[in-house]
Write an enzyme that holds these catalytic residues in place. Structure first.
Site, PDB file in Angstrom:
ATOM      1  N   TRP A 215       0.829  -1.221   0.000  1.00 20.37           N
ATOM      2  CA  TRP A 215       0.000   0.000   0.000  1.00 20.37           C
ATOM      3  C   TRP A 215       0.848   1.249   0.000  1.00 20.37           C
ATOM      4  O   TRP A 215       0.471   2.268  -0.605  1.00 20.37           O
ATOM      5  CB  TRP A 215      -1.005  -0.032   1.159  1.00 20.37           C
ATOM      6  CG  TRP A 215      -2.044  -1.091   0.925  1.00 20.37           C
ATOM      7  CD1 TRP A 215      -2.202  -2.252   1.611  1.00 20.37           C
ATOM      8  CD2 TRP A 215      -3.029  -1.113  -0.125  1.00 20.37           C
ATOM      9  NE1 TRP A 215      -3.231  -2.984   1.055  1.00 20.37           N
ATOM     10  CE2 TRP A 215      -3.750  -2.311   0.003  1.00 20.37           C
ATOM     11  CE3 TRP A 215      -3.361  -0.242  -1.164  1.00 20.37           C
ATOM     12  CZ2 TRP A 215      -4.788  -2.662  -0.870  1.00 20.37           C
ATOM     13  CZ3 TRP A 215      -4.394  -0.578  -2.023  1.00 20.37           C
ATOM     14  CH2 TRP A 215      -5.085  -1.780  -1.873  1.00 20.37           C
TER      15      TRP A 215
ATOM     16  N   ASP B 276      -1.794   6.529   6.373  1.00 20.82           N
ATOM     17  CA  ASP B 276      -2.865   5.711   5.799  1.00 20.82           C
ATOM     18  C   ASP B 276      -3.214   4.654   6.849  1.00 20.82           C
ATOM     19  O   ASP B 276      -2.587   3.604   6.921  1.00 20.82           O
ATOM     20  CB  ASP B 276      -2.383   5.059   4.499  1.00 20.82           C
ATOM     21  CG  ASP B 276      -3.407   4.059   3.944  1.00 20.82           C
ATOM     22  OD1 ASP B 276      -4.493   3.901   4.560  1.00 20.82           O
ATOM     23  OD2 ASP B 276      -3.115   3.436   2.904  1.00 20.82           O
TER      24      ASP B 276
ATOM     25  N   LYS C  86     -12.815  -1.796   7.192  1.00 22.24           N
ATOM     26  CA  LYS C  86     -12.172  -2.741   8.109  1.00 22.24           C
ATOM     27  C   LYS C  86     -12.662  -2.492   9.535  1.00 22.24           C
ATOM     28  O   LYS C  86     -13.462  -3.257  10.049  1.00 22.24           O
ATOM     29  CB  LYS C  86     -10.662  -2.630   7.977  1.00 22.24           C
ATOM     30  CG  LYS C  86     -10.203  -2.948   6.535  1.00 22.24           C
ATOM     31  CD  LYS C  86      -8.882  -2.334   6.207  1.00 22.24           C
ATOM     32  CE  LYS C  86      -8.580  -2.212   4.736  1.00 22.24           C
ATOM     33  NZ  LYS C  86      -8.658  -3.442   3.957  1.00 22.24           N
TER      34      LYS C  86
HETATM   35  C1  LIG Z   1      -3.543   0.138   4.080  1.00 25.18           C
HETATM   36  C2  LIG Z   1      -4.499   0.250   2.930  1.00 25.18           C
HETATM   37  N1  LIG Z   1      -4.485   1.353   2.159  1.00 25.18           N
HETATM   38  C3  LIG Z   1      -5.317   1.500   1.120  1.00 25.18           C
HETATM   39  C4  LIG Z   1      -6.230   0.530   0.785  1.00 25.18           C
HETATM   40  C5  LIG Z   1      -7.137   0.741  -0.378  1.00 25.18           C
HETATM   41  O1  LIG Z   1      -8.391   1.069   0.073  1.00 25.18           O
HETATM   42  P1  LIG Z   1      -9.608   1.346  -0.911  1.00 25.18           P
HETATM   43  O2  LIG Z   1      -9.958   0.050  -1.522  1.00 25.18           O
HETATM   44  O3  LIG Z   1     -10.649   1.900   0.025  1.00 25.18           O
HETATM   45  O4  LIG Z   1      -9.179   2.334  -1.925  1.00 25.18           O
HETATM   46  C6  LIG Z   1      -6.309  -0.634   1.557  1.00 25.18           C
HETATM   47  C7  LIG Z   1      -7.292  -1.685   1.221  1.00 25.18           C
HETATM   48  O5  LIG Z   1      -7.259  -2.784   1.654  1.00 25.18           O
HETATM   49  C8  LIG Z   1      -5.415  -0.775   2.642  1.00 25.18           C
HETATM   50  O6  LIG Z   1      -5.433  -1.871   3.400  1.00 25.18           O
END
Ligand SMILES: Cc1ncc(COP(=O)(O)O)c(C=O)c1O
Length: 358
Positions: A101, A170, A194
Site C-alpha cells: 500500500w 494511511d 475494516k
Molecule cells: C492500508 C491500505 N491502504 C489503502 C487501501 C485501499 O483502500 P480502498 O480500496 O478503500 O481504496 C487498503 C485496502 O485494503 C489498505 O489496506
C-alpha cells in the site's frame, strides 16, 4: 450460523451492529422509512451524521483544530487527493515504503510531486524501518507512511518523529485498533471497510491549517476545505455507510473505548502469533517488533496443503483466510469485531490440521 470471518476488507462487522441495522432497516426511529431513503440534508440524517462525528472525536480524543471529513473514493483516491490538496506543484514529499500500500501511495504521489523515499524496509517487507533508518529530505511538504501494511501484516510499533513536518498516515487497516495521539499527525485517512463500517466511505482527520491551499485543478467535490466547510455534504455522501459507521462507534464506546479495545486486540494477536511460533508447521515471517495486531499472515510448511487447509477451514466455519495473491499462504485479519473466541477457534483448527498433516 455466522461464520468467523477473517477477510481483510470488506471485513467482519459487530453482530450487535448488524442486528440493530436489521431492526431499524424498514422503519428508522418510527419515520416509516429506512435511513438510506432520506435526504442527506434532512434533520434525521444530519443528526445521525453529527453524532457519528462527535462519537469518533470522543473515541480518538481528536483535538478541536482538526476537521473530520466523511467522503467517498476509498483510501486509494486519497493517494492522489492528498498531494493535490496539501502541496503546491513540484513540492518535495517524503514517503516511507513498507510494502504494497505504501508503493501504491508513492506511485500516485509521483504524478503530482517529487517523491523522496525516506525509508524502505526492503527484504520482502517483513519489518518496519526503525526511526534511526529514516532519512528525511529538507523542505518536504509532508511525510507519508502506512502504519499497518494490510497485506504483509507489518505494523509500526512507533509513530515516526519528523521534526515538525506534517505526518500523514494511511490508517485504513489500523484506525481505532488502539489509542493514538492524533496531535502527532497532520492528516489521518482510512477506508471504512475494516474497523469503521461498510465499504464506500473514507474518513479523514486533518489539522485545519493544512487545508485551504488545494491546487486549482483539484475537483471541487474532493477539495478538503470545501468538504469541511460543508460538513461533508458538498454532494451526496455515502449515507448508509456513514450511518453504520456511527453504530460501530457507539458499539466501541459501549465496549470501553480504545484502551479496552486495544487491550483485547493485543491479546488476540499475541495468542495467534504464539500459536504460530510454537509450531514448525506454520510460520510468520514478520520481525517480532513489527507484527501487525490486525493482519496475521502465515504460511504452511508445505504449500501443497494450502488448498486443503482453506477448504477444511471454510467447512469449519472459518472464512476469508486466503492470503493476498502477491504473497500466497494465509492471512487472518482480526479486526475489532473479531472476538477472541474466533481466534481461539482458528487456533484449535490449526492444531488439528497440523496433527493430521504434520
Ligand atoms: C492500508 C491500505 N491502504 C489503502 C487501501 C485501499 O483502500 P480502498 O480500496 O478503500 O481504496 C487498503 C485496502 O485494503 C489498505 O489496506
Amino acid at each position: 450460523m455466522r461464520a468467523y470471518n477473517f477477510s481483510p476488507g470488506p471485513a467482519v462487522l459487530p453482530l450487535e451492529v448488524l442486528e440493530q441495522t436489521r431492526d431499524e432497516l424498514l422503519d428508522w426511529h418510527r419515520s416509516g422509512m429506512s435511513i438510506m431513503e432520506v435526504s442527506h440534508r434532512g434533520k434525521a440524517f444530519m443528526e445521525v451524521a453529527a453524532e457519528a462525528e462527535s462519537d469518533l472525536r470522543e473515541l480518538l480524543s481528536i483535538p478541536r483544530n482538526y476537521k473530520v471529513l466523511f467522503l467517498q473514493g476509498g483510501a486509494s483516491a486519497q493517494f492522489s487527493l492528498i498531494p493535490m490538496n496539501l502541496t503546491p506543484p513540484r513540492a518535495t514529499v517524503d514517503y516511507i515504503n513498507t510494502g504494497h500500500w505504501s508503493k501504491r501511495a508513492i506511485e500516485e504521489a509521483g504524478r503530482y510531486c517529487s517523491v523522496h523515499v525516506a525509508g524502505d524496509a526492503g527484504d520482502g517487507y517483513t519489518r518496519a524501518p526503525a526511526q534511526s533508518e529514516l532519512r528525511f529530505s529538507t523542505g518536504a511538504a509532508f511525510v507519508h507512511y502506512t502504519p499497518n501494511e494490510t497485506i504483509g501484516g507489518v505494523e509500526f510499533g512507533y509513530v515516526p518523529a519528523t521534526g515538525g513536518v506534517p505526518l500523514i498516515a494511511d490508517m485504513s487497516s489500523s484506525i481505532l485498533s488502539r489509542p493514538i495521539d492524533v496531535s502527532k499527525f497532520g492528516l489521518i485517512y482510512a477506508g471504512a471497510q475494516k474497523n469503521i463500517g461498510p465499504a464506500g466511505l473514507v474518513v479523514i482527520i486533518v489539522r485545519d491549517d493544512l487545508i485551504g491551499h488545494a491546487r486549482p485543478e483539484t475537483p471541487h467535490v474532493f477539495n478538503y476545505q470545501a468538504i469541511a466547510d460543508n460538513q461533508s455534504m458538498l454532494n451526496t455522501p455515502p449515507t448508509f455507510a456513514w450511518y453504520m459507521a456511527g453504530l460501530v462507534f457507539k458499539w466501541m464506546k459501549r465496549g470501553g473505548g480504545l484502551a479496552a479495545i486495544g487491550e483485547r486486540n493485543r491479546i488476540k494477536a499475541q495468542t495467534l502469533y504464539a500459536a504460530i511460533d510454537a509450531s514448525d508447521f506454520y510460520r510468520n515471517p514478520v520481525a517480532k517488533d513489527s507484527r501487525s495486531w490486525m493482519n496475521v499472515a502465515f504460511t504452511l510448511k508445505n504449500p501443497g496443503l494450502d488448498a486443503e487447509f482453506l477448504t477444511r477451514a471454510a467447512a469449519a466455519g472459518l472464512q476469508g483466510l486466503k492470503g493476498h495473491r502477491v504473497l500466497g499462504g494465509m492471512r487472518a485479519s482480526i479486526y475489532n469485531a473479531m472476538p477472541l473466541a474466533g481466534v481461539e477457534t482458528l487456533i484449535a483448527f490449526m492444531r488439528e490440521f497440523e496433527r493430521q498433516h504434520g
